[in-house]
Every structure is written in structure tokens, then in C-alpha cells.
Design a protein around this motif. Sequence first.
Motif, PDB file in Angstrom:
ATOM      1  N   ARG A 161       0.829  -1.203   0.000  1.00  0.00           N
ATOM      2  CA  ARG A 161       0.000   0.000   0.000  1.00  0.00           C
ATOM      3  C   ARG A 161       0.863   1.252   0.000  1.00  0.00           C
ATOM      4  NH1 ARG A 161      -4.039   1.808  -2.121  1.00  0.00           N
ATOM      5  NH2 ARG A 161      -5.056  -0.189  -1.640  1.00  0.00           N
ATOM      6  N   LYS A 162       1.983   1.217   0.717  1.00  0.00           N
ATOM      7  CA  LYS A 162       2.872   2.377   0.763  1.00  0.00           C
ATOM      8  C   LYS A 162       3.428   2.677  -0.620  1.00  0.00           C
ATOM      9  CE  LYS A 162       6.913   4.174   3.252  1.00  0.00           C
ATOM     10  NZ  LYS A 162       7.937   3.884   4.297  1.00  0.00           N
TER      11      LYS A 162
ATOM     12  N   GLU B 123      -5.084  13.926  -0.089  1.00  0.00           N
ATOM     13  CA  GLU B 123      -5.736  13.422  -1.293  1.00  0.00           C
ATOM     14  C   GLU B 123      -6.298  12.023  -1.052  1.00  0.00           C
ATOM     15  OE1 GLU B 123      -3.085  15.567  -4.807  1.00  0.00           O
ATOM     16  OE2 GLU B 123      -2.696  13.493  -4.246  1.00  0.00           O
ATOM     17  N   PRO B 124      -7.507  11.747  -1.542  1.00  0.00           N
ATOM     18  CA  PRO B 124      -8.043  10.384  -1.423  1.00  0.00           C
ATOM     19  C   PRO B 124      -7.262   9.422  -2.291  1.00  0.00           C
ATOM     20  CG  PRO B 124      -9.451  11.727  -2.827  1.00  0.00           C
ATOM     21  CD  PRO B 124      -8.428  12.657  -2.235  1.00  0.00           C
ATOM     22  N   ALA B 125      -7.193   8.179  -1.857  1.00  0.00           N
ATOM     23  CA  ALA B 125      -6.475   7.169  -2.641  1.00  0.00           C
ATOM     24  C   ALA B 125      -7.208   6.898  -3.945  1.00  0.00           C
ATOM     25  CB  ALA B 125      -6.341   5.884  -1.826  1.00  0.00           C
ATOM     26  N   ALA B 126      -6.485   6.941  -5.040  1.00  0.00           N
ATOM     27  CA  ALA B 126      -7.085   6.666  -6.344  1.00  0.00           C
ATOM     28  C   ALA B 126      -7.207   5.157  -6.530  1.00  0.00           C
ATOM     29  CB  ALA B 126      -6.226   7.262  -7.445  1.00  0.00           C
ATOM     30  N   PRO B 127      -8.220   4.693  -7.264  1.00  0.00           N
ATOM     31  CA  PRO B 127      -8.339   3.257  -7.534  1.00  0.00           C
ATOM     32  C   PRO B 127      -7.069   2.750  -8.223  1.00  0.00           C
ATOM     33  CG  PRO B 127     -10.329   4.426  -8.208  1.00  0.00           C
ATOM     34  CD  PRO B 127      -9.311   5.468  -7.885  1.00  0.00           C
ATOM     35  N   TYR B 128      -6.528   1.667  -7.716  1.00  0.00           N
ATOM     36  CA  TYR B 128      -5.288   1.124  -8.291  1.00  0.00           C
ATOM     37  C   TYR B 128      -5.601   0.217  -9.462  1.00  0.00           C
ATOM     38  CZ  TYR B 128      -0.983  -1.509  -8.848  1.00  0.00           C
ATOM     39  OH  TYR B 128       0.130  -2.097  -9.381  1.00  0.00           O
ATOM     40  N   VAL B 129      -4.884   0.418 -10.560  1.00  0.00           N
ATOM     41  CA  VAL B 129      -4.986  -0.459 -11.726  1.00  0.00           C
ATOM     42  C   VAL B 129      -3.576  -0.871 -12.103  1.00  0.00           C
ATOM     43  CG1 VAL B 129      -5.687  -0.668 -14.131  1.00  0.00           C
ATOM     44  CG2 VAL B 129      -7.089   0.663 -12.544  1.00  0.00           C
ATOM     45  N   GLY B 130      -3.338  -2.172 -12.129  1.00  0.00           N
ATOM     46  CA  GLY B 130      -2.013  -2.672 -12.458  1.00  0.00           C
ATOM     47  C   GLY B 130      -2.054  -3.697 -13.564  1.00  0.00           C
ATOM     48  N   ALA B 131      -1.068  -4.573 -13.560  1.00  0.00           N
ATOM     49  CA  ALA B 131      -0.978  -5.604 -14.588  1.00  0.00           C
ATOM     50  C   ALA B 131      -0.032  -6.695 -14.095  1.00  0.00           C
ATOM     51  CB  ALA B 131      -0.462  -5.021 -15.901  1.00  0.00           C
ATOM     52  N   PRO B 132      -0.137  -7.891 -14.644  1.00  0.00           N
ATOM     53  CA  PRO B 132       0.786  -8.957 -14.242  1.00  0.00           C
ATOM     54  C   PRO B 132       2.227  -8.584 -14.593  1.00  0.00           C
ATOM     55  CG  PRO B 132      -1.060  -9.806 -15.536  1.00  0.00           C
ATOM     56  CD  PRO B 132      -1.108  -8.332 -15.653  1.00  0.00           C
ATOM     57  N   LEU B 133       3.152  -9.065 -13.787  1.00  0.00           N
ATOM     58  CA  LEU B 133       4.573  -8.881 -14.085  1.00  0.00           C
ATOM     59  C   LEU B 133       4.999  -9.839 -15.197  1.00  0.00           C
ATOM     60  CD1 LEU B 133       6.112  -8.689 -10.489  1.00  0.00           C
ATOM     61  CD2 LEU B 133       5.729  -6.790 -12.074  1.00  0.00           C
ATOM     62  N   PRO B 134       6.059  -9.531 -15.899  1.00  0.00           N
ATOM     63  CA  PRO B 134       6.624 -10.515 -16.831  1.00  0.00           C
ATOM     64  C   PRO B 134       6.943 -11.809 -16.089  1.00  0.00           C
ATOM     65  CG  PRO B 134       7.627  -8.356 -17.157  1.00  0.00           C
ATOM     66  CD  PRO B 134       6.795  -8.258 -15.912  1.00  0.00           C
TER      67      PRO B 134
ATOM     68  N   GLY C 129       3.745   9.503  -3.850  1.00  0.00           N
ATOM     69  CA  GLY C 129       3.404  10.651  -4.693  1.00  0.00           C
ATOM     70  C   GLY C 129       2.046  11.245  -4.380  1.00  0.00           C
ATOM     71  N   ARG C 130       1.263  10.567  -3.538  1.00  0.00           N
ATOM     72  CA  ARG C 130      -0.061  11.097  -3.186  1.00  0.00           C
ATOM     73  C   ARG C 130       0.059  11.968  -1.946  1.00  0.00           C
ATOM     74  NH1 ARG C 130      -4.273   9.545   0.231  1.00  0.00           N
ATOM     75  NH2 ARG C 130      -3.167   7.665   0.876  1.00  0.00           N
TER      76      ARG C 130
END
Length: 279
Positions: A102-103, A113-124, A108-109
Motif C-alpha cells: 500500500r505504501k 488526497e483520497p487514494a485513487a483506484p489502483y490499476v495494475g498488470a501482471p509482471l513478466p 506521490g499522493r
Amino acid sequence: MTFVTRFAPSPTGYLHRGHAFSALTAHRAALDAGGRFLLRIEDIDATRCRSEYDAAILEDLTWLGLAWETPVRRQSEHLTDYHAAIDVLRARGLVYRCFKTRKEIDIGRAPHEPAAPYVGAPLPADEEDARLGRGEAFAWRLSLAAARAALGGFETLTFVEDGAGPDGETGVIKARPETAGDIVLARKDVGVAYHLAVVHDDALQGVTHVIRGQDLFEAAHIQRLLQALLDLPTPTYRHHGLLLGPDGKRYAKRDKAETLRELRAAGMAAEALRADLGF
């Protein structure tokens, strides 16, 4: 179809007036519909749930005059069911391992500021294998991108609101699961996440109406997505207003709201509390 609803508290503290209002609301709805009322203990967070709070829930609800079907389902006794659901999503490529803390996500936030929805992707694959080899902790996250592709978009994803959301939302509601981001479905410290366990159990127990406070209205959006991905039925939702204390704030465990145990110890009768809450 038989009307089935439930009250599903987490044993992370003692119940307060807000809990009593929600439980009585659901119980009254079941009685009015000639339906069934279930009690479910949502105790999957082993870091916060306590057996003494579990026992107190039963004591408090009995004092209020409520009755429910037995046996009571305790989520901690059915973790394999929820992991099996995650395995289904994994097999379809709908979840991925996320190694970010989470940290790290919040870097950068600004504090205000409210936490923005996290969007990621699988690692290689090679990087993921290396991190797994080092024993690094990870969470299983639901991929919104993969879910959108699997369903052909979210445009037709809806649910019925039989009560009202915090802004008066009612009727057929277009689900907006993207507002939650790539949610965590499981992690090592807490195990399986709330959203997954809830949709699984509501379907398993034949819940037709989810009656709960408006603070959980936004949860319906991501839960509707999980229902679609797991091919589960969608109950009707009925969100009710939140009970407010003398300070105008909603009752909450974290604010040390006066508990039902304390009210009882002070000599309040259950009938008086029920009347005070409109029942």
C-alpha cells in the motif's frame, strides 16, 4: 421465490445502535415478506476478529428479540470455498499477483488526497518467478482489463436498488466496477477479501435481498462484477439510511460508539431501544 435476507456483521468489536438498526431492518423485511432471516458471521480477517465479539453478537441480537436460522455460517470455517472461487478466476486469467505494498501504491499522493483506484498488470513471467523465488509477499488482484474483455465490456452490467443509495440512487443501476480499480481478492495477512466471500455466500445461501447501510452502496458495483465473472445470481439490493448519533456522525466502532452491551448494563430494556429505533 422465497424472500431471503441476512445480517452479516464482522466480530471486530461490540455491536452498537447502528448495527441494531440494520439488523432490525433486515429482520422486519423478512417477517413482512413471510421470508427467511439469516445471520452470517463474516470473520475472515483473522488479524481483527475475536471470539469474544462473535459470542457478543449472538448475545446482543438475542437480547434485541431477533431469531435466525441455524447453523450460523462463519466464513472462517469455509476458506477453501473462497480459494476455490479464486482458482476459477485464475484459470480464466482474471486475476494476477501484485507485489506492491500500500505504501508503494500511495507514493506521490499528498496526505489530504483520497487514494485513487489502483490499476495494475501482471509482471513478466521471469520477474514474477524471481520474486516468488525470493519469497516476496503478494496479493491476488482482480484485473479490470481482463474482466472487461471477458464480459465484452461493462455496459450491460446492472443491479436493482430497491432502497436508495447515498445520493438517492434507486431502480435499475448501471454497475461501475471501474471505480474500485483492481481490487485485492486475497492476501497473506487477511486471507480472502470481503467482496469475494460475500458474493459467494449470498449465492450459496440463496439470499434474494441484500439489506444493508448506504455506506456499502459502492460495494454493490464491484460485487456485481464478481457475480457476473463467477456466474452467480444477483440479489436485489436495498440500502437504508445510516443511523446518526447526537453529534451528527454515523455510529462506528472506530469512534467508540456506545455499544449495546453498555446500553444493557445501564438498564435500557430491549423494547425501549427497539422503540427508539422505530421498531
